[in-house]
Design a protein around this motif. Sequence first.
Motif, mmCIF file in Angstrom:
data_model
loop_
_atom_site.group_PDB
_atom_site.id
_atom_site.type_symbol
_atom_site.label_atom_id
_atom_site.label_comp_id
_atom_site.label_asym_id
_atom_site.label_seq_id
_atom_site.Cartn_x
_atom_site.Cartn_y
_atom_site.Cartn_z
ATOM 1 N N GLY A 168 0.781 -1.232 0.000
ATOM 2 C CA GLY A 168 0.000 0.000 0.000
ATOM 3 C C GLY A 168 0.810 1.279 0.000
ATOM 4 N N MET A 169 2.130 1.178 -0.140
ATOM 5 C CA MET A 169 3.000 2.359 -0.096
ATOM 6 C C MET A 169 3.775 2.495 -1.408
ATOM 7 N N PHE A 170 4.203 3.738 -1.698
ATOM 8 C CA PHE A 170 5.118 3.952 -2.814
ATOM 9 C C PHE A 170 6.408 3.243 -2.433
ATOM 10 N N HIS A 171 6.888 2.349 -3.302
ATOM 11 C CA HIS A 171 8.086 1.586 -2.964
ATOM 12 C C HIS A 171 8.751 1.141 -4.257
ATOM 13 N N GLY A 172 9.947 1.663 -4.522
ATOM 14 C CA GLY A 172 10.641 1.409 -5.785
ATOM 15 C C GLY A 172 10.607 2.661 -6.629
ATOM 16 N N GLU A 173 10.748 2.496 -7.947
ATOM 17 C CA GLU A 173 10.748 3.648 -8.840
ATOM 18 C C GLU A 173 9.326 4.133 -9.083
ATOM 19 N N GLY A 174 9.137 5.451 -9.015
ATOM 20 C CA GLY A 174 7.824 6.029 -9.268
ATOM 21 C C GLY A 174 7.909 7.533 -9.368
ATOM 22 N N GLU A 175 6.839 8.131 -9.856
ATOM 23 C CA GLU A 175 6.828 9.585 -9.969
ATOM 24 C C GLU A 175 5.471 10.149 -9.590
ATOM 25 N N LEU A 176 5.551 11.355 -9.031
ATOM 26 C CA LEU A 176 4.355 12.133 -8.721
ATOM 27 C C LEU A 176 4.181 13.140 -9.849
ATOM 28 N N ALA B 130 11.318 9.672 -8.322
ATOM 29 C CA ALA B 130 12.101 9.290 -7.148
ATOM 30 C C ALA B 130 12.202 7.782 -7.014
ATOM 31 N N LEU B 131 13.135 7.391 -6.183
ATOM 32 C CA LEU B 131 13.251 6.021 -5.708
ATOM 33 C C LEU B 131 12.688 6.052 -4.301
ATOM 34 N N TRP B 132 11.615 5.293 -4.070
ATOM 35 C CA TRP B 132 10.879 5.325 -2.817
ATOM 36 C C TRP B 132 11.201 4.096 -1.982
ATOM 37 N N HIS B 133 11.208 4.277 -0.666
ATOM 38 C CA HIS B 133 11.370 3.158 0.260
ATOM 39 C C HIS B 133 10.299 3.296 1.337
ATOM 40 N N ARG B 134 9.328 2.387 1.287
ATOM 41 C CA ARG B 134 8.214 2.387 2.244
ATOM 42 C C ARG B 134 7.537 3.752 2.360
ATOM 43 N N GLY B 135 7.270 4.373 1.213
ATOM 44 C CA GLY B 135 6.535 5.634 1.174
ATOM 45 C C GLY B 135 7.371 6.887 1.297
ATOM 46 N N ILE B 136 8.671 6.734 1.481
ATOM 47 C CA ILE B 136 9.552 7.891 1.662
ATOM 48 C C ILE B 136 10.550 7.943 0.507
ATOM 49 N N PRO B 137 10.680 9.107 -0.163
ATOM 50 C CA PRO B 137 11.657 9.188 -1.253
ATOM 51 C C PRO B 137 13.079 9.182 -0.700
ATOM 52 N N THR B 138 13.928 8.319 -1.268
ATOM 53 C CA THR B 138 15.321 8.259 -0.821
ATOM 54 C C THR B 138 16.223 9.079 -1.736
ATOM 55 N N GLN B 139 15.835 9.214 -2.987
ATOM 56 C CA GLN B 139 16.528 10.102 -3.914
ATOM 57 C C GLN B 139 15.541 10.462 -5.006
ATOM 58 N N GLY B 140 15.627 11.674 -5.505
ATOM 59 C CA GLY B 140 14.674 12.075 -6.522
ATOM 60 C C GLY B 140 15.029 13.389 -7.162
ATOM 61 N N LYS B 141 14.239 13.758 -8.157
ATOM 62 C CA LYS B 141 14.469 14.991 -8.895
ATOM 63 C C LYS B 141 13.124 15.596 -9.259
ATOM 64 N N TYR B 142 12.988 16.905 -9.014
ATOM 65 C CA TYR B 142 11.772 17.620 -9.376
ATOM 66 C C TYR B 142 12.025 18.377 -10.669
ATOM 67 N N VAL B 143 11.071 18.267 -11.607
ATOM 68 C CA VAL B 143 11.134 18.994 -12.874
ATOM 69 C C VAL B 143 9.874 19.847 -12.975
ATOM 70 N N PHE B 144 10.053 21.151 -13.119
ATOM 71 C CA PHE B 144 8.932 22.076 -13.249
ATOM 72 C C PHE B 144 8.231 21.858 -14.585
ATOM 73 N N ALA B 145 7.014 22.385 -14.716
ATOM 74 C CA ALA B 145 6.209 22.211 -15.925
ATOM 75 C C ALA B 145 6.914 22.735 -17.176
ATOM 76 N N ASP B 146 7.759 23.749 -17.025
ATOM 77 C CA ASP B 146 8.448 24.316 -18.184
ATOM 78 C C ASP B 146 9.754 23.592 -18.518
ATOM 79 N N GLY B 147 10.069 22.519 -17.788
ATOM 80 C CA GLY B 147 11.276 21.736 -18.071
ATOM 81 C C GLY B 147 12.465 22.063 -17.186
ATOM 82 N N LEU B 148 12.389 23.113 -16.389
ATOM 83 C CA LEU B 148 13.476 23.474 -15.491
ATOM 84 C C LEU B 148 13.625 22.397 -14.417
ATOM 85 N N GLU B 149 14.846 21.882 -14.253
ATOM 86 C CA GLU B 149 15.108 20.864 -13.239
ATOM 87 C C GLU B 149 15.638 21.521 -11.978
#
Length: 157
Positions: free
Chosen positions: A23-31, A41-60
């Motif tokens: 029932g939790m985000f676990h493994g590779e996934g995106e919001l 992000a790479l999720w572990h039991r619902g918590i992101p362990t590493q990830g990257k946010y990309v804005f709607a215009d493509g800015l990382e």
Amino acid sequence: RMEGHGFYKLPTGTEYRGALWDGMFHGEGELLFPNGGRYRALWHRGIPTQGKYVFADGLEYEEKNWHYCDGYDRRFYTEISSGFKPPGIPQLTNLDSPETIPEGCYDCGDGFYNPETRVVVDYKFKFLRNADDDEHEWITRTCRKAGGGRAEHKPKP
């Protein structure tokens, strides 16, 4: 409980696509956010362990050495990636045709902010959030307001 690869839509309109376990985000996934932004992000039991946010215009988003809209370099991302417009043609927002701001409100980048109600709505007037004291102060100090002008920029004391 949900397990495997799936899709989940939160009440806010945010969507999750990726691996689920117990029932939790676990493994590779995106919001995927309603404003077009994405958080992979790479999720572990619902918590992101590493990830990257990309804005709607493509800015990382860069966690370290982030200089975009930091008060020193006030260019929009489209100006950084595509260059400035010719002299005499102002660019008031990251969008080439800025949204018309309702009377008494501010354009805070992801929608409009009404300082009387302290509510931020998206550009289609759908509720996004209530602004806390810090966001209220930042928006009224730095964002474009109704009437075609920008709030008078005052450095934070």
